[in-house]
Design a protein around this motif. Sequence first.
Motif, PDB file in Angstrom:
ATOM      1  N   THR A  18      50.691  25.943 -11.425  1.00 32.94           N
ATOM      2  CA  THR A  18      51.521  26.497 -12.078  1.00 32.94           C
ATOM      3  C   THR A  18      51.257  27.424 -12.952  1.00 32.94           C
ATOM      4  O   THR A  18      51.911  27.582 -14.216  1.00 32.94           O
ATOM      5  CB  THR A  18      51.105  24.874 -13.736  1.00 32.94           C
ATOM      6  N   GLY A  19      50.062  28.175 -12.585  1.00 35.04           N
ATOM      7  CA  GLY A  19      49.670  29.603 -13.585  1.00 35.04           C
ATOM      8  C   GLY A  19      48.479  29.182 -14.176  1.00 35.04           C
ATOM      9  O   GLY A  19      48.668  30.131 -14.737  1.00 35.04           O
ATOM     10  N   ALA A  20      48.124  28.532 -14.635  1.00 36.84           N
ATOM     11  CA  ALA A  20      47.038  27.794 -15.860  1.00 36.84           C
ATOM     12  C   ALA A  20      46.165  29.003 -15.639  1.00 36.84           C
ATOM     13  O   ALA A  20      45.823  29.069 -14.424  1.00 36.84           O
ATOM     14  CB  ALA A  20      46.690  26.288 -15.832  1.00 36.84           C
ATOM     15  N   SER A  21      45.166  28.651 -16.243  1.00 37.25           N
ATOM     16  CA  SER A  21      44.590  30.335 -16.433  1.00 37.25           C
ATOM     17  C   SER A  21      43.028  30.281 -15.646  1.00 37.25           C
ATOM     18  O   SER A  21      42.066  30.869 -15.445  1.00 37.25           O
ATOM     19  CB  SER A  21      43.862  30.745 -18.535  1.00 37.25           C
ATOM     20  N   ARG A  22      43.097  28.377 -15.780  1.00 41.72           N
ATOM     21  CA  ARG A  22      41.320  28.304 -14.788  1.00 41.72           C
ATOM     22  C   ARG A  22      42.459  27.210 -13.958  1.00 41.72           C
ATOM     23  O   ARG A  22      43.074  26.423 -14.151  1.00 41.72           O
ATOM     24  CB  ARG A  22      40.075  27.966 -15.777  1.00 41.72           C
TER      25      ARG A  22
ATOM     26  N   LEU B 130      43.749  12.399 -14.690  1.00 44.95           N
ATOM     27  CA  LEU B 130      44.823  13.172 -14.256  1.00 44.95           C
ATOM     28  C   LEU B 130      46.270  12.496 -14.969  1.00 44.95           C
ATOM     29  O   LEU B 130      47.348  12.581 -15.347  1.00 44.95           O
ATOM     30  CB  LEU B 130      45.013  13.854 -12.911  1.00 44.95           C
ATOM     31  N   ARG B 131      46.507  11.196 -14.718  1.00 46.87           N
ATOM     32  CA  ARG B 131      47.257  10.934 -15.051  1.00 46.87           C
ATOM     33  C   ARG B 131      47.955  10.358 -16.463  1.00 46.87           C
ATOM     34  O   ARG B 131      49.121  10.248 -16.793  1.00 46.87           O
ATOM     35  CB  ARG B 131      47.195   9.083 -14.380  1.00 46.87           C
ATOM     36  N   ALA B 132      46.461  10.539 -17.473  1.00 44.33           N
ATOM     37  CA  ALA B 132      46.776  10.320 -18.567  1.00 44.33           C
ATOM     38  C   ALA B 132      47.319  11.667 -19.429  1.00 44.33           C
ATOM     39  O   ALA B 132      48.316  11.155 -20.368  1.00 44.33           O
ATOM     40  CB  ALA B 132      45.511  10.324 -19.533  1.00 44.33           C
ATOM     41  N   PHE B 133      47.001  12.872 -18.704  1.00 42.54           N
ATOM     42  CA  PHE B 133      47.852  13.440 -19.540  1.00 42.54           C
ATOM     43  C   PHE B 133      49.232  14.159 -18.945  1.00 42.54           C
ATOM     44  O   PHE B 133      50.134  14.438 -19.572  1.00 42.54           O
ATOM     45  CB  PHE B 133      47.357  15.044 -18.123  1.00 42.54           C
ATOM     46  N   ARG B 134      49.562  13.459 -17.461  1.00 42.46           N
ATOM     47  CA  ARG B 134      50.605  13.896 -16.328  1.00 42.46           C
ATOM     48  C   ARG B 134      51.444  13.195 -17.775  1.00 42.46           C
ATOM     49  O   ARG B 134      52.824  13.146 -17.920  1.00 42.46           O
ATOM     50  CB  ARG B 134      50.810  13.322 -15.454  1.00 42.46           C
ATOM     51  N   SER B 135      51.135  11.100 -17.964  1.00 49.07           N
ATOM     52  CA  SER B 135      51.900  10.536 -19.108  1.00 49.07           C
ATOM     53  C   SER B 135      52.470  10.753 -20.292  1.00 49.07           C
ATOM     54  O   SER B 135      53.079  11.138 -20.683  1.00 49.07           O
ATOM     55  CB  SER B 135      51.585   9.849 -18.287  1.00 49.07           C
ATOM     56  N   THR B 136      51.375  11.569 -21.426  1.00 47.66           N
ATOM     57  CA  THR B 136      51.770  12.443 -21.778  1.00 47.66           C
ATOM     58  C   THR B 136      51.983  13.463 -22.954  1.00 47.66           C
ATOM     59  O   THR B 136      52.539  13.402 -23.317  1.00 47.66           O
ATOM     60  CB  THR B 136      50.201  11.853 -22.933  1.00 47.66           C
TER      61      THR B 136
ATOM     62  N   PRO C 243      45.748  20.255 -18.064  1.00 43.19           N
ATOM     63  CA  PRO C 243      45.614  21.619 -18.799  1.00 43.19           C
ATOM     64  C   PRO C 243      44.944  23.259 -18.502  1.00 43.19           C
ATOM     65  O   PRO C 243      44.316  23.868 -18.339  1.00 43.19           O
ATOM     66  CB  PRO C 243      43.895  21.331 -19.910  1.00 43.19           C
ATOM     67  N   VAL C 244      44.409  22.540 -16.723  1.00 42.05           N
ATOM     68  CA  VAL C 244      44.004  23.454 -15.640  1.00 42.05           C
ATOM     69  C   VAL C 244      44.676  23.752 -14.210  1.00 42.05           C
ATOM     70  O   VAL C 244      44.882  21.934 -14.009  1.00 42.05           O
ATOM     71  CB  VAL C 244      42.410  23.621 -15.346  1.00 42.05           C
TER      72      VAL C 244
ATOM     73  N   ARG D 104      38.352  14.818 -21.749  1.00 40.17           N
ATOM     74  CA  ARG D 104      37.620  15.299 -22.552  1.00 40.17           C
ATOM     75  C   ARG D 104      37.021  16.492 -21.331  1.00 40.17           C
ATOM     76  O   ARG D 104      37.375  18.538 -22.440  1.00 40.17           O
ATOM     77  CB  ARG D 104      36.594  15.099 -23.480  1.00 40.17           C
ATOM     78  N   ILE D 105      36.906  16.658 -20.206  1.00 40.45           N
ATOM     79  CA  ILE D 105      36.165  17.685 -20.012  1.00 40.45           C
ATOM     80  C   ILE D 105      37.281  18.829 -18.912  1.00 40.45           C
ATOM     81  O   ILE D 105      36.976  19.480 -19.515  1.00 40.45           O
ATOM     82  CB  ILE D 105      35.308  17.130 -18.746  1.00 40.45           C
ATOM     83  N   LEU D 106      37.604  18.048 -19.054  1.00 41.19           N
ATOM     84  CA  LEU D 106      39.197  19.221 -18.077  1.00 41.19           C
ATOM     85  C   LEU D 106      39.795  19.528 -19.538  1.00 41.19           C
ATOM     86  O   LEU D 106      40.013  21.265 -19.528  1.00 41.19           O
ATOM     87  CB  LEU D 106      40.352  18.288 -17.709  1.00 41.19           C
ATOM     88  N   ASP D 107      39.549  19.069 -20.786  1.00 43.73           N
ATOM     89  CA  ASP D 107      40.096  20.304 -21.928  1.00 43.73           C
ATOM     90  C   ASP D 107      39.299  21.280 -21.845  1.00 43.73           C
ATOM     91  O   ASP D 107      40.328  22.063 -22.956  1.00 43.73           O
ATOM     92  CB  ASP D 107      41.114  18.909 -23.063  1.00 43.73           C
ATOM     93  N   ALA D 108      38.076  20.621 -22.587  1.00 48.61           N
ATOM     94  CA  ALA D 108      37.301  21.802 -22.367  1.00 48.61           C
ATOM     95  C   ALA D 108      36.833  22.767 -22.038  1.00 48.61           C
ATOM     96  O   ALA D 108      37.296  24.090 -22.671  1.00 48.61           O
ATOM     97  CB  ALA D 108      35.898  20.440 -22.453  1.00 48.61           C
TER      98      ALA D 108
END
Length: 463
Positions: free
Chosen positions: A78-82, A139-145, A150-151, A455-459
């Motif tokens: 996606t071109g995310a920064s990390r 990952l599923r929770a990020f996708r669904s919401t 985030p990375v 939380r870790i992926l967001d951090a």
Amino acid sequence: MAATELDPVLKAVDAGLDGALARLFDFLRIPSISTDPAHASACRSAADWVAGELEALGFTAVVHPTAGHPVVVARTDTGASRRVLFYGHYDVQPVDPLNLWETPPFEPRLGTTPDGRRTIVGRGACDDKGQVLTFLEALRAFRSTRGALPVDVTVLLEGEEECGSPNLPGFLAAHAGELSADLALVCDTGMWDQRTPSITSSLRGILHTELTIEGADRDLHSGLFGGAARNPIHVLATILADAHDADGRVTLPGFYDDVREPPAEVRARWQALGLTAEAFLKPVGLSVSAGESDRLVIEQIQSRPTFEVNGMFGGYTGAGTKTIIPARATAKISFRLVADQDPAKLRAGFETFVAARVPADCRAVFHWGEGARAFLVPPESPDLGHAAGALEAEWGVAPVTIGSGGSIPVVGQFKDRLGVDTLLIGFALDDDRVHSPNEKYDLTSFHKGTRSWVRILDALSHA
């Protein structure tokens, strides 16, 4: 992301727990035993299953054939920064002895421990399918919401971890560009205790050899030759006894030259954990540490190098008596290495040590394994700090940052071939019966492990 902004993602994890368990049970039903050729098709089914799950999460997933079992690689771009590289394995250990399982090993179920903890029971529940699914469900929770992660993430799942990963080094070399990342994450580790998470930031390396002392050209009659002929068992025993002094230090020349001391504040944190020799050794029927007498037990088992004799044999070992002087004696030896120690240098040092102790009429023969360097994430690493903060936010207590006395070669390969550091974060417990009958994974480990990865992926996205 502020805590309130993460709340919808965390709530999605909570609300989706039953669905996550159903998916885990589907994964656990696949008997992907990598060491048994009869289960090769099951290993392929497990690879296909996890690739399908990743595709459903928006990844581009490929099941790569190898000379053994397949490797699954899935990516978001996606071109995310990390970008993070997540490693796990879908293969499992054999189930023998089958008669010791309370229920069939590939029919997963929920259970309860004597102290009331809810558990997931089945082969692979902890090692490593349950741990892998904690990450995928985050990952599923990020996708669904949020519709996005985030990375950017690359997922690498192999099917031969339980049989030594023979095809993984070649795969990494051939796919290094595809697997490039800013940081690697490995989930195949555990908690400090039921309430305290941990991050494994160092791994000891390994070097092993088989040393044989050869004497006469055949076994000799001990009545005719005893007292005059060299006994290779005596020679070998003397060499091995000389390898440690009375304080538990290894006496090989230069053995400690490159050993890095932990920072004072790190050693203070280890000391505050209060791990005693009696507490550590009591479960295996011991009580007194045999390691370096001036070191904490936790140092002895994670941050200090070792010399161990794994086996020793020679002469007659059958029933009854056979009075001989054997022609040869052998010891299997392993070294656990710490950061900055060079396996090649230690190999040369041991050969010199042995040569100085081999008497006339004997010779030493070595058969060396390949060896692997130790791995260390510097204590000042920003990624280590971000992950520690995320774990503390979830568990309410700061994680213990520890080293592992064991060796995980893939971590060294990530460093050598891909140039990335690795954080080892998992949620296994000491009583999970990994590799044993009735393997389990605490339901809390699965649930809060998933929340922890959120939380870790967001951090890490803010690092």
